[in-house]
Design a protein around this motif. Structure first.
Motif, PDB file in Angstrom:
ATOM      1  N   UNK A 170      19.584  17.539  -4.797  1.00 42.25           N
ATOM      2  CA  UNK A 170      18.766  18.400  -4.072  1.00 42.25           C
ATOM      3  C   UNK A 170      18.143  19.433  -4.821  1.00 42.25           C
ATOM      4  N   UNK A 171      19.053  19.959  -5.764  1.00 39.64           N
ATOM      5  CA  UNK A 171      18.459  21.445  -6.521  1.00 39.64           C
ATOM      6  C   UNK A 171      17.136  20.630  -7.240  1.00 39.64           C
ATOM      7  N   UNK A 172      17.009  19.683  -7.694  1.00 42.16           N
ATOM      8  CA  UNK A 172      15.881  19.075  -8.523  1.00 42.16           C
ATOM      9  C   UNK A 172      14.614  18.983  -7.476  1.00 42.16           C
ATOM     10  N   UNK A 173      14.896  18.547  -6.332  1.00 40.40           N
ATOM     11  CA  UNK A 173      13.854  18.339  -5.213  1.00 40.40           C
ATOM     12  C   UNK A 173      13.222  19.816  -4.907  1.00 40.40           C
ATOM     13  N   UNK A 174      14.237  20.896  -4.829  1.00 44.24           N
ATOM     14  CA  UNK A 174      13.501  22.309  -4.320  1.00 44.24           C
ATOM     15  C   UNK A 174      12.908  22.699  -5.543  1.00 44.24           C
ATOM     16  N   UNK A 175      13.540  22.637  -6.916  1.00 45.56           N
ATOM     17  CA  UNK A 175      12.664  22.970  -8.070  1.00 45.56           C
ATOM     18  C   UNK A 175      11.186  22.301  -7.820  1.00 45.56           C
ATOM     19  N   UNK A 176      11.092  21.043  -7.628  1.00 46.97           N
ATOM     20  CA  UNK A 176       9.786  20.482  -7.784  1.00 46.97           C
ATOM     21  C   UNK A 176       9.091  21.053  -6.655  1.00 46.97           C
ATOM     22  N   UNK A 177       9.614  21.295  -5.345  1.00 46.14           N
ATOM     23  CA  UNK A 177       8.966  22.030  -4.293  1.00 46.14           C
ATOM     24  C   UNK A 177       8.353  23.407  -4.613  1.00 46.14           C
ATOM     25  N   UNK A 178       9.116  24.095  -5.175  1.00 44.84           N
ATOM     26  CA  UNK A 178       8.855  25.606  -5.944  1.00 44.84           C
ATOM     27  C   UNK A 178       7.631  25.066  -6.917  1.00 44.84           C
ATOM     28  N   UNK A 234       8.556  14.752   6.384  1.00 45.85           N
ATOM     29  CA  UNK A 234       8.055  15.748   5.451  1.00 45.85           C
ATOM     30  C   UNK A 234       7.482  14.804   4.283  1.00 45.85           C
ATOM     31  N   UNK A 235       8.442  13.724   3.688  1.00 48.51           N
ATOM     32  CA  UNK A 235       7.858  13.051   2.672  1.00 48.51           C
ATOM     33  C   UNK A 235       6.632  12.327   3.024  1.00 48.51           C
ATOM     34  N   UNK A 236       6.622  11.968   3.971  1.00 51.76           N
ATOM     35  CA  UNK A 236       5.249  11.205   4.377  1.00 51.76           C
ATOM     36  C   UNK A 236       4.328  12.012   4.379  1.00 51.76           C
ATOM     37  N   UNK A 237       4.152  13.298   4.772  1.00 57.28           N
ATOM     38  CA  UNK A 237       3.181  14.299   5.027  1.00 57.28           C
ATOM     39  C   UNK A 237       2.941  14.754   3.510  1.00 57.28           C
ATOM     40  N   UNK A 238       3.764  14.949   2.675  1.00 57.69           N
ATOM     41  CA  UNK A 238       3.603  15.368   1.289  1.00 57.69           C
ATOM     42  C   UNK A 238       2.565  14.392   0.585  1.00 57.69           C
ATOM     43  N   UNK A 239       2.494  13.175   0.819  1.00 58.77           N
ATOM     44  CA  UNK A 239       1.386  12.214   0.449  1.00 58.77           C
ATOM     45  C   UNK A 239       0.265  12.808   0.589  1.00 58.77           C
ATOM     46  N   UNK A 240      -0.048  13.327   1.805  1.00 61.76           N
ATOM     47  CA  UNK A 240      -1.450  13.796   2.154  1.00 61.76           C
ATOM     48  C   UNK A 240      -1.706  14.868   1.186  1.00 61.76           C
ATOM     49  N   UNK A 241      -0.765  15.698   0.782  1.00 63.88           N
ATOM     50  CA  UNK A 241      -1.273  16.972  -0.323  1.00 63.88           C
ATOM     51  C   UNK A 241      -1.566  16.188  -1.638  1.00 63.88           C
ATOM     52  N   UNK A 242      -0.876  15.188  -1.978  1.00 62.78           N
ATOM     53  CA  UNK A 242      -1.416  14.427  -3.174  1.00 62.78           C
ATOM     54  C   UNK A 242      -2.739  13.763  -2.970  1.00 62.78           C
ATOM     55  N   UNK A 243      -3.151  13.098  -2.004  1.00 67.38           N
ATOM     56  CA  UNK A 243      -4.200  12.836  -1.553  1.00 67.38           C
ATOM     57  C   UNK A 243      -5.536  13.875  -1.642  1.00 67.38           C
ATOM     58  N   UNK A 244      -5.059  15.055  -1.296  1.00 69.69           N
ATOM     59  CA  UNK A 244      -6.251  16.064  -0.946  1.00 69.69           C
ATOM     60  C   UNK A 244      -6.495  16.739  -2.108  1.00 69.69           C
ATOM     61  N   UNK A 245      -5.975  16.510  -3.452  1.00 65.17           N
ATOM     62  CA  UNK A 245      -6.154  17.279  -4.640  1.00 65.17           C
ATOM     63  C   UNK A 245      -6.532  16.156  -5.626  1.00 65.17           C
ATOM     64  N   UNK A 246      -7.273  16.938  -6.780  1.00 71.64           N
ATOM     65  CA  UNK A 246      -7.364  15.930  -7.966  1.00 71.64           C
ATOM     66  C   UNK A 246      -6.742  16.722  -8.981  1.00 71.64           C
ATOM     67  N   UNK A 247      -5.447  17.708  -8.840  1.00 78.62           N
ATOM     68  CA  UNK A 247      -4.816  18.162  -9.751  1.00 78.62           C
ATOM     69  C   UNK A 247      -3.923  17.187 -10.125  1.00 78.62           C
ATOM     70  N   UNK A 248      -3.639  16.768 -11.170  1.00 78.46           N
ATOM     71  CA  UNK A 248      -2.747  15.970 -11.664  1.00 78.46           C
ATOM     72  C   UNK A 248      -1.224  16.294 -11.709  1.00 78.46           C
ATOM     73  N   UNK A 249      -1.236  17.571 -12.150  1.00 75.51           N
ATOM     74  CA  UNK A 249       0.051  18.266 -12.179  1.00 75.51           C
ATOM     75  C   UNK A 249       0.801  18.252 -10.682  1.00 75.51           C
ATOM     76  N   UNK A 250      -0.111  18.451  -9.751  1.00 79.08           N
ATOM     77  CA  UNK A 250       0.252  18.333  -8.362  1.00 79.08           C
ATOM     78  C   UNK A 250       0.639  16.933  -8.058  1.00 79.08           C
ATOM     79  N   UNK A 251      -0.171  16.125  -8.168  1.00 76.69           N
ATOM     80  CA  UNK A 251       0.118  14.533  -7.955  1.00 76.69           C
ATOM     81  C   UNK A 251       1.367  14.221  -8.820  1.00 76.69           C
ATOM     82  N   UNK A 252       1.719  14.525  -9.846  1.00 78.81           N
ATOM     83  CA  UNK A 252       2.886  13.996 -10.615  1.00 78.81           C
ATOM     84  C   UNK A 252       4.137  14.727 -10.156  1.00 78.81           C
ATOM     85  N   UNK A 253       4.193  15.814  -9.731  1.00 80.04           N
ATOM     86  CA  UNK A 253       5.215  16.750  -9.057  1.00 80.04           C
ATOM     87  C   UNK A 253       5.377  15.977  -7.824  1.00 80.04           C
ATOM     88  N   UNK A 254       4.441  15.779  -6.935  1.00 77.60           N
ATOM     89  CA  UNK A 254       4.695  15.328  -5.505  1.00 77.60           C
ATOM     90  C   UNK A 254       5.401  13.806  -5.651  1.00 77.60           C
TER      91      UNK A 254
END
Length: 162
Positions: A50-58, A91-111
């Protein structure tokens, strides 16, 4: 990127078998290695930390500061410990919305990485059903920053219980 390799053990047994069958390794020294590889293939897989999940979230929080995402997301603000798995799935389902709302590949990959890691850890809880928990659509809609703040809180709940 730290994407969890969920089929690592089955791949390692195939490598041992290939080595064993394609060489003269089938000697007195090779038999214990073969037996050990068969036993290790049956051991439980290592779960995501879960520490890795927190890191990706940051990282997502940092990346989002530079762009504007105009979305409201279903957010559980007050997660009860007895509903944390249900809330995490929302939260994980809603996180996909963030990925869909951006063109930033870094955000998509991290999500994508965060979702893989979290789902891997949740899979150990398998078919646990939590009663009395809100459905995702019943949660309050909040902006992305509030969503990420609440998401961080629930990840901390998982870290504190592991």
């Amino acid at each position: 990127m730290r994407i969890l390799k969920t089929k690592l053990r089955s791949t390692s047994i195939q490598c041992y078998l290939c080595l064993l069958l394609n060489s003269h390794f089938l000697t007195e020294a090779g038999i214990p290695v073969f037996i050990f590889s068969c036993v290790s293939a049956g051991l439980p897989k290592t779960e995501a930390n879960w520490q890795h999940v927190a890191s990706d979230l940051r990282r997502i929080e940092m990346l989002i500061q530079s762009i504007h995402i105009d979305a409201t997301l279903y957010t559980e603000s007050d997660v009860r410990p007895s509903c944390k798995i249900t809330a995490m799935k929302c939260f994980l389902l809603e996180l996909c919305v963030i990925s869909e709302e951006t063109d930033n590949m870094h955000i998509r990959d991290t999500v994508q990485n965060l979702i893989i890691l979290a789902n891997s850890s949740l899979s150990s809880n398998g078919t646990i059903t939590e009663s009395g928990c809100k459905e995702c659509e019943e949660l309050e809609e909040k902006n992305v920053k509030e969503f990420l703040r609440s998401f961080t809180h629930i990840v901390q709940m998982f870290i504190n219980t592991s």
